[in-house]
Scaffold this active site. Structure first.
Site, PDB file in Angstrom:
ATOM      1  CG  PHE A  97      -2.079   0.880   1.118  1.00 17.90           C
ATOM      2  CD1 PHE A  97      -3.136   0.558   0.286  1.00 17.90           C
ATOM      3  CD2 PHE A  97      -2.129   2.062   1.828  1.00 17.90           C
ATOM      4  CE1 PHE A  97      -4.226   1.411   0.162  1.00 17.90           C
ATOM      5  CE2 PHE A  97      -3.210   2.922   1.706  1.00 17.90           C
ATOM      6  CZ  PHE A  97      -4.259   2.588   0.873  1.00 17.90           C
TER       7      PHE A  97
ATOM      8  CG  ASP B  96       0.961  -3.142   5.623  1.00 14.47           C
ATOM      9  OD1 ASP B  96      -0.055  -3.650   6.153  1.00 14.47           O
ATOM     10  OD2 ASP B  96       0.913  -2.082   4.969  1.00 14.47           O
TER      11      ASP B  96
ATOM     12  CE1 TYR C 217      -8.804   0.511   6.654  1.00 15.73           C
ATOM     13  CE2 TYR C 217      -8.070   1.472   8.717  1.00 15.73           C
ATOM     14  CZ  TYR C 217      -7.931   1.322   7.359  1.00 15.73           C
ATOM     15  OH  TYR C 217      -6.918   1.966   6.711  1.00 15.73           O
ATOM     16  CE  LYS C 218      -6.824  -2.321   4.360  1.00 20.12           C
ATOM     17  NZ  LYS C 218      -7.561  -1.616   3.301  1.00 20.12           N
TER      18      LYS C 218
ATOM     19  NE  ARG D 262      -9.047  -3.710  -3.687  1.00 21.98           N
ATOM     20  CZ  ARG D 262      -8.614  -3.426  -2.466  1.00 21.98           C
ATOM     21  NH1 ARG D 262      -7.435  -3.866  -2.049  1.00 21.98           N
ATOM     22  NH2 ARG D 262      -9.350  -2.713  -1.640  1.00 21.98           N
TER      23      ARG D 262
END
Lengths: 419, 419
Positions: free
Chosen positions: A125, A197, A222-223, A371
């Site tokens: 990211f 990460d 939060y994913k 995605r």
């Protein structure tokens, strides 16, 4: 073969089907963007109500002790730690992933003061790269970049200069999975320290930070963890590094005795050393409630299901979308594919908007990637079937194929486009 | 003269009495610790319910755009900005005060690359010093410390070396107020940049960052602003510095075009440059709701009332506590006293525990300070009267006075103990 009835049969046999009861989802929506923001666990509203209307309102300042707000980052850190293969006392929650990346990379670099290179993957990211550049500048180091698949070759080439390897075990765009254990071992052979990460892996893939010898790791809440928009992040530090860990964000709650409010800084001996300032208690309490769902399942079951969801998506793709302007970007091999399937299409943005208008939510990574993320806890095979059916309806009726634009080719590189 | 009837008359004439309706407080409690954690505004539970059960649950990923989550740090930053005398577009909310101090001090130091000293006040909250030491080490600078009252003299002595002055306009222990405008002007004369920590001032004292020529400022959302435990902090950067502002926490949301996910870092032109990672949306929504209360009042009215509350507390002190083991630490002059009164007593911790057991909540700053903070929005004169009455009941019945311990003398210094 990929009929609606097939999907229904797979759902009927799904040992994780019960987990969906612990989520509230809007009716009529197929939600395949949980790798960006997880859906809301049903326990969150009640948890927030208690935190606000029983703890804050009624206990006021005493909430810090009596309601455990002060201890929450460490307690919840251990709950996350359980999902990533961390021993207790080595993970703490708080702040954002960006802040944690900064803290982790700086700390890691200071563990190898004689070396001057931070090796950062180009597929992570963007925040990881941006912050690595900042850390390197502060510490007088250089950043070298390599694709995740090329980290090993980079270590062969100039490993003796490398202080830190920062990588992601799942490519957030393509969903390709990389081997934490192998890359960590390779980094260690070269004398480097690793920072991983875990944003796109935690809660979706079994992770084994202790067994894999990982040095430091960070990730978001939060994913796949479903802690809510902007949920606090977390940081893991291996036991063997903690005493020497020299973190730059020396906020008062990282102090050995913060409430003495001493003039001099002395870092905590335990993982509190990686706390920074006052924890965001309300956001933390939502993450805490979300983690309750994970107490009822195993990460192994989650992984088994998201592998099958991905396989079913790819079967549907082969039957209905292949050759109609779409390419499969995600690897076909189960163990090389994270909890998502990514397609490319020249009209990705338009298609995703049209999908959303028909109740199928995924996201676009510009310019050409569509995605679709699968949270095994609430995504069903029928959801996958519906998503591909709607996408097939929206695709060019004549099956004509448009070529990816030049910028798309540049971004993706040939290696990413699996046919 | 300080009877219960007097207190009641003052309450009856209080033009801000209506504001208490906008808070929920537990019955029977006198809450004088709002300078540590503000009480709960009544609008917070509903706001959180909407954020969680309408936005997150129903809109999922679309909340970032459709519900304004992405814009929230700037929008709420402007709401805070209005309370601190900042023009729109110069304040952004997010993260913790500790993280913001790190970002602000580093940025400020880089505005004066030829200078090697950060001047930090010894009376500020410890996190300010701890982080300043870290920044200085990263940038190869030195930290010099001076009491707030001695910042001017320190600037006279070695001002030409000073890059940054970090100070607090209210001493968090004693409540003494310092003059932002005068110290900022003095720092500017020496060629230095100022960073102000507004934690104990914002929402309680009128602030005029633009008029006073302040360079950067940070503060928290959970004290007088009542945003909830660990509410997001904020940072202000003067317009004249923004284009050159070179902040170290280069998270992806500080990028000019974050959603392009570009390989190279390019900072936003506007105040988004001081965003870092994903905002803590739930915690932010509580702060947002808390700020609604400030739309119904003026900071000038808040200040007029907390001056009078402090004066009434001191009158009660003179009549009932003076000479009974207590000293008044806070200045008697209205304009030198923030929104709190601090007493010293050798048995501070025991007394505060006993007070709490009788429903009066303040806090202790070790070893001898009893702090009583007044949030004009919900503290009444009757609250003050009751607090002092209970404290007088708890004090030594014979009026005997115990001497402060040696450590207390060292901590306080003679200058702080106003008789």
């Amino acid at each position: 073969m990929t009929s609606r009835a097939t999907a229904q049969r797979l759902d009927d046999a799904d040992p994780l089907a019960h987990a969906r009861e612990h989520f509230e989802l809007p009716p009529g929506v197929v939600y395949l963007d949980g790798n960006s923001l997880g859906a809301m666990p049903g326990g969150v509203p009640g948890a927030l109500r208690r935190t606000v209307q029983q703890q804050w309102r009624d206990h006021l300042i005493k909430g810090w002790t009596d309601d455990g707000w002060l201890a929450a980052p460490m307690r919840i850190g251990d709950r996350v730690g359980r999902l990533i293969g961390a021993a207790p006392g080595r993970t703490v929650t708080g702040d954002s992933t960006s802040v944690q990346v900064f803290n982790a990379v700086t700390t890691a670099a200071r563990l190898r003061p004689d070396r001057k290179v931070i090796l950062c993957d180009t597929d992570g990211f963007p925040t990881d790269r941006y912050l690595t550049l900042s850390v390197a500048r502060l510490l007088g180091m250089q950043v070298r970049q390599a694709a995740m698949g090329g980290i090993g070759a980079a270590l062969d080439e100039y490993g003796q200069e490398v202080a830190v390897v920062l990588g992601s075990p799942v490519d957030f765009r393509t969903g390709e999975v990389f081997d934490i254990a192998a890359i960590t071992a390779k980094a260690h052979q070269a004398g480097a320290v690793t920072v991983w990460d875990l944003c796109h892996a935690a809660g979706a893939l079994p992770l084994a930070l202790e067994a894999d010898g990982v040095d430091l790791a960070v990730g978001c809440g939060y994913k796949f963890l479903c802690g809510g928009p902007g949920a606090p992040a977390y940081i893991y530090v291996a036991e063997r590094h903690r005493a020497a860990a020299d973190q730059p964000l020396t906020g008062w709650l990282s102090h050995a005795t913060p409430f003495e409010m001493a003039a001099d800084y002395r870092p905590a001996e335990d993982m509190s050393r990686f706390r920074i300032g006052a924890p965001h208690v309300l956001s933390l309490s939502a993450l805490d409630a979300a983690l309750d769902v994970f107490d009822r399942v195993t990460v192994e079951d989650i992984r088994a299901k998201n592998i099958r969801l991905g396989r079913f998506f790819i079967e549907c793709f082969d039957e209905r979308l292949a050759g109609r302007g779409f390419d499969l970007v995600t690897p076909r091999e189960d163990d090389r594919r994270g909890s998502q399937v990514t397609l490319s299409h020249p009209d990705a943005s338009r298609l995703m908007d049209d999908l959303a208008a028909r109740g199928v939510i995924g996201d676009v990574r510009p310019p050409t990637l569509l995605r679709f993320g699968f949270n095994s806890l609430y995504v069903s095979y029928s959801d996958i079937h519906r998503a591909v059916t709607v996408l097939a309806d929206l695709a060019e009726p004549d099956g004509s194929r448009r070529e990816p634009t030049e910028s798309a080719r540049r971004l993706l590189g040939e290696s990413h486009v699996a046919q």
